[in-house]
Motif scaffolding. Sequence first.
Motif, PDB file in Angstrom:
ATOM      1  N   ARG A 447       0.828  -1.212   0.000  1.00 34.20           N
ATOM      2  CA  ARG A 447       0.000   0.000   0.000  1.00 34.20           C
ATOM      3  C   ARG A 447       0.860   1.260   0.000  1.00 34.20           C
ATOM      4  NH1 ARG A 447      -3.454  -1.572   5.063  1.00 34.20           N
ATOM      5  NH2 ARG A 447      -4.540   0.442   4.800  1.00 34.20           N
ATOM      6  N   TYR A 448       1.977   1.221   0.725  1.00 35.49           N
ATOM      7  CA  TYR A 448       2.870   2.383   0.691  1.00 35.49           C
ATOM      8  C   TYR A 448       3.492   2.554  -0.697  1.00 35.49           C
ATOM      9  CZ  TYR A 448       6.704   5.551   1.200  1.00 35.49           C
ATOM     10  OH  TYR A 448       7.557   6.621   0.995  1.00 35.49           O
ATOM     11  N   LEU A 449       3.998   1.462  -1.270  1.00 33.12           N
ATOM     12  CA  LEU A 449       4.622   1.556  -2.588  1.00 33.12           C
ATOM     13  C   LEU A 449       3.639   2.059  -3.638  1.00 33.12           C
ATOM     14  CD1 LEU A 449       6.766  -1.698  -2.544  1.00 33.12           C
ATOM     15  CD2 LEU A 449       7.643   0.633  -2.900  1.00 33.12           C
ATOM     16  N   GLU A 450       2.393   1.633  -3.543  1.00 35.03           N
ATOM     17  CA  GLU A 450       1.392   2.108  -4.495  1.00 35.03           C
ATOM     18  C   GLU A 450       1.238   3.619  -4.406  1.00 35.03           C
ATOM     19  OE1 GLU A 450      -2.175   3.424  -6.296  1.00 35.03           O
ATOM     20  OE2 GLU A 450      -1.935   3.404  -4.103  1.00 35.03           O
ATOM     21  N   ALA A 451       1.195   4.149  -3.179  1.00 33.24           N
ATOM     22  CA  ALA A 451       1.095   5.600  -3.008  1.00 33.24           C
ATOM     23  C   ALA A 451       2.373   6.294  -3.465  1.00 33.24           C
ATOM     24  CB  ALA A 451       0.801   5.928  -1.546  1.00 33.24           C
ATOM     25  N   TRP A 452       3.517   5.702  -3.173  1.00 27.01           N
ATOM     26  CA  TRP A 452       4.804   6.266  -3.570  1.00 27.01           C
ATOM     27  C   TRP A 452       4.902   6.391  -5.089  1.00 27.01           C
ATOM     28  CZ3 TRP A 452       9.257   4.629  -6.191  1.00 27.01           C
ATOM     29  CH2 TRP A 452      10.449   5.303  -5.897  1.00 27.01           C
ATOM     30  N   LEU A 453       4.418   5.399  -5.796  1.00 28.20           N
ATOM     31  CA  LEU A 453       4.447   5.448  -7.258  1.00 28.20           C
ATOM     32  C   LEU A 453       3.534   6.535  -7.811  1.00 28.20           C
ATOM     33  CD1 LEU A 453       4.424   1.620  -8.018  1.00 28.20           C
ATOM     34  CD2 LEU A 453       6.332   3.198  -8.395  1.00 28.20           C
ATOM     35  N   ARG A 454       2.545   6.951  -7.043  1.00 29.14           N
ATOM     36  CA  ARG A 454       1.679   8.057  -7.447  1.00 29.14           C
ATOM     37  C   ARG A 454       2.189   9.410  -6.949  1.00 29.14           C
ATOM     38  NH1 ARG A 454      -2.655   8.125  -4.934  1.00 29.14           N
ATOM     39  NH2 ARG A 454      -2.552   6.277  -3.604  1.00 29.14           N
ATOM     40  N   GLY A 455       3.381   9.418  -6.354  1.00 30.27           N
ATOM     41  CA  GLY A 455       3.993  10.677  -5.966  1.00 30.27           C
ATOM     42  C   GLY A 455       3.841  11.056  -4.513  1.00 30.27           C
ATOM     43  N   LEU A 456       3.353  10.134  -3.675  1.00 30.62           N
ATOM     44  CA  LEU A 456       3.171  10.426  -2.247  1.00 30.62           C
ATOM     45  C   LEU A 456       4.251   9.719  -1.444  1.00 30.62           C
ATOM     46  CD1 LEU A 456      -0.708   9.956  -2.040  1.00 30.62           C
ATOM     47  CD2 LEU A 456       0.558  12.101  -2.300  1.00 30.62           C
ATOM     48  N   GLY A 457       4.983  10.462  -0.629  1.00 28.28           N
ATOM     49  CA  GLY A 457       6.086   9.880   0.112  1.00 28.28           C
ATOM     50  C   GLY A 457       5.785   9.589   1.566  1.00 28.28           C
ATOM     51  N   ALA A 458       4.806  10.276   2.152  1.00 22.81           N
ATOM     52  CA  ALA A 458       4.381  10.034   3.529  1.00 22.81           C
ATOM     53  C   ALA A 458       2.893   9.707   3.490  1.00 22.81           C
ATOM     54  CB  ALA A 458       4.651  11.251   4.405  1.00 22.81           C
ATOM     55  N   VAL A 459       2.510   8.548   4.012  1.00 25.01           N
ATOM     56  CA  VAL A 459       1.157   8.034   3.813  1.00 25.01           C
ATOM     57  C   VAL A 459       0.609   7.511   5.134  1.00 25.01           C
ATOM     58  CG1 VAL A 459      -0.285   6.492   2.453  1.00 25.01           C
ATOM     59  CG2 VAL A 459       1.889   7.305   1.506  1.00 25.01           C
ATOM     60  N   ALA A 460      -0.607   7.913   5.484  1.00 23.27           N
ATOM     61  CA  ALA A 460      -1.275   7.380   6.669  1.00 23.27           C
ATOM     62  C   ALA A 460      -1.918   6.043   6.311  1.00 23.27           C
ATOM     63  CB  ALA A 460      -2.335   8.362   7.167  1.00 23.27           C
ATOM     64  N   ILE A 461      -1.487   4.976   6.994  1.00 23.53           N
ATOM     65  CA  ILE A 461      -2.006   3.629   6.766  1.00 23.53           C
ATOM     66  C   ILE A 461      -2.325   3.015   8.121  1.00 23.53           C
ATOM     67  CG2 ILE A 461      -1.514   1.330   5.864  1.00 23.53           C
ATOM     68  CD1 ILE A 461       0.385   2.581   3.848  1.00 23.53           C
ATOM     69  N   ASP A 462      -3.585   2.673   8.341  1.00 26.02           N
ATOM     70  CA  ASP A 462      -4.011   2.017   9.583  1.00 26.02           C
ATOM     71  C   ASP A 462      -3.584   2.810  10.816  1.00 26.02           C
ATOM     72  OD1 ASP A 462      -5.055  -0.006   7.995  1.00 26.02           O
ATOM     73  OD2 ASP A 462      -3.253  -1.246   8.159  1.00 26.02           O
ATOM     74  N   ASN A 463      -3.778   4.136  10.746  1.00 24.88           N
ATOM     75  CA  ASN A 463      -3.484   5.037  11.865  1.00 24.88           C
ATOM     76  C   ASN A 463      -2.005   5.115  12.212  1.00 24.88           C
ATOM     77  OD1 ASN A 463      -6.254   5.724  12.234  1.00 24.88           O
ATOM     78  ND2 ASN A 463      -6.559   3.846  13.415  1.00 24.88           N
ATOM     79  N   LEU A 464      -1.162   4.780  11.265  1.00 23.64           N
ATOM     80  CA  LEU A 464       0.278   4.956  11.418  1.00 23.64           C
ATOM     81  C   LEU A 464       0.791   5.765  10.238  1.00 23.64           C
ATOM     82  CD1 LEU A 464       1.404   1.353  12.468  1.00 23.64           C
ATOM     83  CD2 LEU A 464       1.027   3.315  13.972  1.00 23.64           C
ATOM     84  N   MET A 465       1.792   6.588  10.474  1.00 21.82           N
ATOM     85  CA  MET A 465       2.414   7.325   9.384  1.00 21.82           C
ATOM     86  C   MET A 465       3.544   6.483   8.805  1.00 21.82           C
ATOM     87  SD  MET A 465       2.360   9.906   7.428  1.00 21.82           S
ATOM     88  CE  MET A 465       1.307  11.096   8.280  1.00 21.82           C
ATOM     89  N   GLU A 466       3.389   6.109   7.558  1.00 19.61           N
ATOM     90  CA  GLU A 466       4.372   5.273   6.888  1.00 19.61           C
ATOM     91  C   GLU A 466       5.173   6.108   5.896  1.00 19.61           C
ATOM     92  OE1 GLU A 466       4.688   2.291   7.941  1.00 19.61           O
ATOM     93  OE2 GLU A 466       2.754   1.735   8.800  1.00 19.61           O
TER      94      GLU A 466
END
Length: 551
Positions: A447-466
């Motif tokens: 899920r983080y890599l998917e967001a990273w490929l769309r240009g997002l480097g910091a992503v909230a996932i399951d109430n944690l900042m990844e």
Amino acid sequence: MTTPTAPPTTAPIQTTQQGPAIEVTGPLRDRYDEILTPEAIAFLTELHHRFASRRHDRLADRMRRRFEIGNGHDPRFREDTAHIREDAEWQVAGAGPGLEDRRVEITGPTDPKMTINALNSGARVWLADQEDATSPTWKNVIEGQLSLRDAIRGELSFTSPEGKEYRVTAERTPTIVMRPRGWHLPEKHISFVDRAGRRTSASGSLVDFGLYFLHNAQSLIDNGRGPYFYIAKIESSEEAKLWDDVFSFSEEYIGIPHGTIRATVLIETLPAAFEMDEILFELRDHCAGLNAGRWDYIFSIIKNYRGRGARFVLPDRSEVTMTVPFMRAYTELLVQTCHKRGAFAIGGMSASIPNRRDPEATARAIEKVAADKNREAGDGFDGTWVAHPDLIPTALAEFDAVLGDRPNQVDRQRDDVHVEARDLLDLHIGRPITAQGVRDNVSVAIRYLEAWLRGLGAVAIDNLMEDAATAEISRSQVWQWIHQDRSTQEGTPITAEYVEGLITQVLAQATRSAGDRFEDAAEIFREVALQEEFPTFLTLGAYSRFLVDEA
């Protein structure tokens, strides 16, 4: 500043200055010429001419060191630099103007909206992150520089697609400390001719540092602060010396006094933990302190000891807390080392973040963050990180309770701390690997890599900042568990086939939308977690093969 909408061009920018010819091949969108000026290109040329070959030498040193650790040679405190550790007299430069009080620092990427939010946050310092919290698309790299340039000059504004306007309204804004990419990362949209006569990608570190420094150093000084940097992924004092030489040359290049730059080094690799004194010494004219980069530190331990047997296998990521023995040893040694040398010790970032739609989750997050910051302040740290503005009051309250009216506690020497090499390598935690822990790692990484490929480097996932560091832990644990023939607490062998089944589940349960990158993310995860070879960083292959800029 608004989001550029003009169509890009692809005309290359070159310099005829002596040294490697710099060429910019990335699309040139609206206002990019304000960053990629002839003066900036000339400066990047000089930086690469003087320092690019030494960068490659240091990266080769890293490979040799990893090979030695993998073959049974544990890191140790260096004998050849014992005189530096034993000399009690030398001190670092310490805080520059605006860095005297760092009790709460907010971290985040440098897009316009996040820049404005950080500057309005009430934190003492903003870590303007071009590294782990930024996906290095060409757009993010250059428009992040534009955001910083405009913010420093008081010209930044942003209008969202919904028409909401954002402006900096805080009377007192945080001191900016910019984090360029680590030495290992390239910038594929800028190239130069290397020492072998080959055209190759520029250094992401030198590009990020060079553009920010050249455009903003004097304005920052005029504002009563200065050009300050967080230095990431350092592995040795030789790498610190390279940065110090970059700083000294750059100060001379634009004609500002030696020592104007201040750097805070993240101790986020295992080898660096054995060279904290030496790193401070090499950077002493430019050094403000060290930071305990906890997530990358855990990743570094897994990476270096991934093939050394069951004794070095860590349990579920959630069980690797700051209170386990090797993390306590690392952080206490960092505080002691910093304060002995007049340097600030800055704590790390709790992963928990509030969820405004879930009061119970928010309460749990605040409780965890409060306990984490209470421990750091009590241990002697001078400040700490948060990833969300809503956590600033919580962190501030814990540090206020210890610091009171003092700006820091550098005078607290921690003579009670006695850390030996074996303490830094005591990885025994005594907790199991669970089926949920394996699944969480697979889910978070994809899920983080998917967001990273769309240009997002910091992503909230399951109430944690990844960010990239936590994704590295997730994929490296999976790799190690497979290759060390681990089983879950429930008795299931952790194999590539088992993990493939989890990948299928994650993809089936993902919230899909037009243009999502889940299939690419899964392919990257397979490459970095399921293959026989262990890529040193998941972002390297993903950057060169999968990260595509929109035209």
